[in-house]
Enzyme design. Sequence first.
Site, short mmCIF file in Angstrom:
data_model
loop_
_atom_site.label_atom_id
_atom_site.label_comp_id
_atom_site.label_asym_id
_atom_site.label_seq_id
_atom_site.Cartn_x
_atom_site.Cartn_y
_atom_site.Cartn_z
N THR A 1 1.68 -5.73 -9.74
CA THR A 1 1.79 -6.40 -11.11
C THR A 1 0.83 -7.10 -11.59
O THR A 1 -0.07 -7.74 -10.95
CB THR A 1 2.84 -7.35 -10.99
OG1 THR A 1 4.18 -6.62 -10.40
CG2 THR A 1 3.43 -7.85 -12.32
N GLU B 1 9.39 -7.98 -3.44
CA GLU B 1 9.39 -9.26 -2.70
C GLU B 1 10.13 -9.22 -1.30
O GLU B 1 10.80 -10.28 -0.80
CB GLU B 1 9.89 -10.49 -3.51
CG GLU B 1 9.25 -10.68 -5.01
CD GLU B 1 7.74 -11.27 -4.57
OE1 GLU B 1 7.25 -11.35 -3.53
OE2 GLU B 1 7.05 -11.66 -5.71
N GLU C 1 1.16 -1.30 0.10
CA GLU C 1 -0.02 -0.20 0.04
C GLU C 1 0.80 1.24 -0.07
O GLU C 1 1.94 1.25 0.25
CB GLU C 1 -0.97 0.03 1.08
CG GLU C 1 -2.01 -1.06 1.16
CD GLU C 1 -3.00 -1.15 2.48
OE1 GLU C 1 -2.78 -0.21 3.09
OE2 GLU C 1 -3.65 -1.92 2.48
N THR D 1 12.62 -6.12 0.63
CA THR D 1 13.94 -5.34 0.16
C THR D 1 15.23 -6.18 0.82
O THR D 1 15.23 -7.44 1.60
CB THR D 1 14.15 -4.11 1.04
OG1 THR D 1 13.98 -4.30 2.52
CG2 THR D 1 12.93 -3.20 0.51
#
Length: 392
Positions: free
Chosen positions: A159, A374, A128, A376
Amino acid sequence: MFELSQDHEDFRMVVRDFAEKEVAPHIAKWDAAAHFPADLVPKMGDLGLFGLVVPEEYGGAGDSGDFTSLCVAIEELGRVDQSIGITLSAGVGLGINPILTYGTEEQKQRFLPDLVAGRALAGFGLTEPEAGSDAGATRTRAVREGDEWVVNGAKAFITNSGTDITSVVTVTARTGTNEDGSPRISAIMVPAGTPGFVVEPAYHKLGWHVSDTHGLTFESCRVPADHLLGEEGEGFKQFLKILDDGRIAISALAVGCAQACLELATDYAKTRIAFGRPIGVNQGVSFQLADLAVMVEGARLLTYKAAWLKDELHAGKRSVKEVKQAAAIAKLYSTEAAVTATRIATQVFGGNGFMEEYPVARFYRDAKILEIGEGTSEVQRMLIARGLGLPA
């Protein structure tokens, strides 16, 4: 000794041939126009790429496929273009996997056949505007009203969420409060076209120009109560598990990027003449390429070890803890290696590396997001430290 099976290597050649024939001739044009080639997705479906981890009853490969095969496919697509690689990675890991893992039989029968065939794509709405690495801080809410969930909130960087063939996006939302005061987070499937489900304009991104990425807004968006995915309040746990698989897939994508850079830079170093000889005879160039070869090999081994452990977990031979640690290690090393690989390759190409007509420029732009999406690099280091028993 660890190595991929002959079947995996044969499959690699099939996907490589597909990527070089169906993607390579068009990718520069698609990238320049930020065009998502929706007509490529069914071709990927025909090749079986979206069904590699899906049972036969939903159109998948069944026992003839596995997670390692999926990573091989992602690597080979990513070797030609990272955007196409992430389309497959997200389409399976973030689109299909939540429904396959937590969906009811009716939900699986409704969505999976089209997703596996490449007739549709699905998205995964976790991030978000104010909740990235801190995914538990989600603000999107869903309130039960009779036989419906009413969803309000926003998601970012999603995505495969706004294509012409997107069929559903699974989103996390607060559905109440637990006894300890923490938010009860659940996963809810929102079909494309649902009133109140607004797909925002596509992002203008640094890289991944061919990948479809949008912000999403939910304004009193009503979906049937049976669109809850799994148990109420289990959404956060579900998505954390899904992310472990996604991290291995991103590692495979990073390996494809690094491999491409190694091949491109090595070929260029053999043919680019400066001061009367190929630049590859200079140790300043050859040593960098030697280091790059080591990084590629290390990244590949870590990635496929993690994929193998995932397949072993599916067979009941490994623990979730082992997979989680291996996924974080692979994701951290491979993605940072890919970013370094693009820097080295661009430097070897010199001024030409700064020109968009050379693929290394595209890979340079595309690589940075690998260290962010996915989870950092900082999050991966935290997870690895926890896996070592440290109070990180």
